[in-house]
Design a protein around this motif. Structure first.
Motif, PDB file in Angstrom:
ATOM      1  N   LEU A  16       0.670  -1.175  -0.223  1.00 42.00           N
ATOM      2  CA  LEU A  16       0.089   0.050   0.082  1.00 42.00           C
ATOM      3  C   LEU A  16       0.729   1.131   0.094  1.00 42.00           C
ATOM      4  CD1 LEU A  16      -1.988  -2.143   1.056  1.00 42.00           C
ATOM      5  CD2 LEU A  16      -2.988  -0.848   2.447  1.00 42.00           C
ATOM      6  N   THR A  17       0.237   2.299  -0.733  1.00 42.24           N
ATOM      7  CA  THR A  17       0.970   3.584  -0.659  1.00 42.24           C
ATOM      8  C   THR A  17       0.352   4.221   0.614  1.00 42.24           C
ATOM      9  OG1 THR A  17      -0.734   4.832  -1.906  1.00 42.24           O
ATOM     10  CG2 THR A  17       0.920   3.751  -3.140  1.00 42.24           C
ATOM     11  N   ASP A  18       1.159   5.457   0.923  1.00 43.16           N
ATOM     12  CA  ASP A  18       0.341   6.216   2.049  1.00 43.16           C
ATOM     13  C   ASP A  18      -1.111   6.508   1.340  1.00 43.16           C
ATOM     14  OD1 ASP A  18       2.620   6.477   3.772  1.00 43.16           O
ATOM     15  OD2 ASP A  18       3.181   8.200   2.494  1.00 43.16           O
ATOM     16  N   ARG A  19      -1.990   6.885   2.366  1.00 47.53           N
ATOM     17  CA  ARG A  19      -3.244   7.133   1.761  1.00 47.53           C
ATOM     18  C   ARG A  19      -3.199   8.904   1.769  1.00 47.53           C
ATOM     19  NH1 ARG A  19      -4.734   5.674   7.221  1.00 47.53           N
ATOM     20  NH2 ARG A  19      -5.374   7.642   8.278  1.00 47.53           N
ATOM     21  N   ALA A  31     -10.606   8.913   0.760  1.00 48.87           N
ATOM     22  CA  ALA A  31      -9.018   8.743   0.570  1.00 48.87           C
ATOM     23  C   ALA A  31      -8.868   7.766  -0.619  1.00 48.87           C
ATOM     24  CB  ALA A  31      -8.340   8.456   1.762  1.00 48.87           C
ATOM     25  N   VAL A  32      -7.943   7.921  -1.194  1.00 50.44           N
ATOM     26  CA  VAL A  32      -7.198   7.120  -2.075  1.00 50.44           C
ATOM     27  C   VAL A  32      -5.791   6.259  -1.788  1.00 50.44           C
ATOM     28  CG1 VAL A  32      -6.232   7.079  -4.463  1.00 50.44           C
ATOM     29  CG2 VAL A  32      -7.915   8.817  -4.102  1.00 50.44           C
ATOM     30  N   ILE A  33      -5.669   5.110  -1.936  1.00 49.90           N
ATOM     31  CA  ILE A  33      -4.607   4.388  -1.396  1.00 49.90           C
ATOM     32  C   ILE A  33      -4.071   3.410  -2.687  1.00 49.90           C
ATOM     33  CG2 ILE A  33      -3.725   2.429   0.060  1.00 49.90           C
ATOM     34  CD1 ILE A  33      -6.101   3.216   1.880  1.00 49.90           C
ATOM     35  N   GLY A  34      -2.950   3.764  -3.194  1.00 48.46           N
ATOM     36  CA  GLY A  34      -2.478   2.586  -4.168  1.00 48.46           C
ATOM     37  C   GLY A  34      -1.967   1.548  -3.808  1.00 48.46           C
ATOM     38  N   LEU A  35      -2.223   0.593  -4.883  1.00 50.83           N
ATOM     39  CA  LEU A  35      -1.600  -0.805  -4.551  1.00 50.83           C
ATOM     40  C   LEU A  35      -0.536  -1.299  -5.455  1.00 50.83           C
ATOM     41  CD1 LEU A  35      -5.127  -2.624  -3.868  1.00 50.83           C
ATOM     42  CD2 LEU A  35      -3.384  -2.222  -2.237  1.00 50.83           C
ATOM     43  N   SER A  36       0.521  -1.667  -4.991  1.00 52.06           N
ATOM     44  CA  SER A  36       1.661  -2.131  -5.930  1.00 52.06           C
ATOM     45  C   SER A  36       2.294  -3.263  -5.578  1.00 52.06           C
ATOM     46  CB  SER A  36       2.797  -1.021  -5.691  1.00 52.06           C
ATOM     47  OG  SER A  36       3.883  -1.343  -6.615  1.00 52.06           O
TER      48      SER A  36
END
Length: 219
Positions: free
Chosen positions: A136-139, A183-188
C-alpha cells in the motif's frame, strides 16, 4: 481498535506532557466516544489507467489529475477508494456536549477527528490483509497537494457512500456528517516508500513548533 490519546492531543496542538486535569478529561471523553461510536467504512478497488488528463480509475468514472496522484500512483496498477465516517451519532454527541461546555466540546471534537483517522487506519489494515501480496502507498485525500477537493463527490458516488454510510458532500464540498474522510490508496507489487508522512514531506516543516523543540507531531 483503540484510540491513542496522543492523537487528539496532537489535533489540539498540545506540546509536551499535558497537565493531569487535561489528560484525565480528554481520556474520559475518548473512552466514552470509543465505547459509543464505532467508525464505519467502505472501500473498492479500481484499475489505474494512465491518460493524458491524469490517473483514471476505470469503472469509477474518476480521473485523478495533478502531480500528487501521478507521484503517489506511479508504481500502482490498482487503487483503493475509501470512505470512513463516525456517522450522525458523533454529531449528536458533540451537540449535547456543546450545550454543556464549549471547552469540553472542543476536546471531544479533537477526539472525533483522531477516531475517524483511527477508522481509516483500521480500513488500511483490512485492505492489507485482503491483498497480502501487494503493498500500500500512503493514503491521500482530496484537498491534499493538488488533488482537487471536488473529487469528494466522485469518490462518494463511486462507493455509494450516501446509501452505505449516510455520507453526503455539501455544496461547499464539505463532508456530512463532518467526521467523515475520503481517501485514495495505491496498490503495488513492490514496497512503496513513504511520500506523505513524516517531517520531510510536511509543508509546515520550516515553521513547525514541534521541530523547533526537537520533537515531532507523530504524523
Amino acid at each position: 481498535m483503540k484510540l491513542d490519546i496522543a492523537e487528539p492531543l496532537r489535533w489540539l496542538g498540545v506540546r509536551g506532557e499535558p497537565d493531569g486535569a487535561l489528560l484525565a478529561e480528554i481520556t474520559g471523553l475518548a473512552d466514552r466516544l470509543t465505547r459509543t461510536i464505532t467508525p464505519r467504512w467502505v472501500w473498492r478497488m479500481f484499475h489505474v489507467k494512465r491518460t493524458f488528463d491524469g490517473e483514471e480509475l476505470e469503472g469509477a468514472g474518476l480521473a485523478l489529475t495533478g502531480e500528487t496522484a501521478r507521484k503517489m500512483l506511479a508504481d500502482c496498477d490498482w487503487a483503493i477508494l475509501l470512505a470512513c465516517t463516525l456517522g450522525a451519532g458523533f454529531e449528536a454527541m458533540l451537540r449535547a456536549e456543546q450545550a454543556r461546555s464549549m471547552a469540553r466540546a472542543a476536546l471531544l471534537d479533537a477526539c472525533g477527528s483522531a477516531w475517524a483517522e483511527a477508522g481509516c487506519d483500521g480500513a488500511e489494515r483490512e485492505i492489507a490483509a485482503r491483498f497480502p501480496g501487494l503493498f500500500l502507498t500512503d493514503r491521500f485525500s482530496p484537498g491534499y497537494g493538488d488533488l482537487p477537493l471536488e473529487l469528494q463527490r466522485g469518490i462518494c458516488a463511486a462507493l455509494d457512500a450516501g446509501r452505505r454510510l449516510g455520507v453526503q458532500v455539501t455544496d461547499s464540498l464539505m463532508m456530512n456528517p463532518a467526521k467523515s474522510v475520503t481517501a485514495v490508496i495505491g496498490l503495488s507489487d513492490r514496497p512503496q516508500p513513504a511520500r506523505i508522512r513524516g517531517c520531510g514531506f510536511c509543508k509546515l516543516r520550516e515553521s513547525c513548533q514541534y521541530r523547533k523543540e526537537g520533537k515531532t507531531c507523530g504524523a
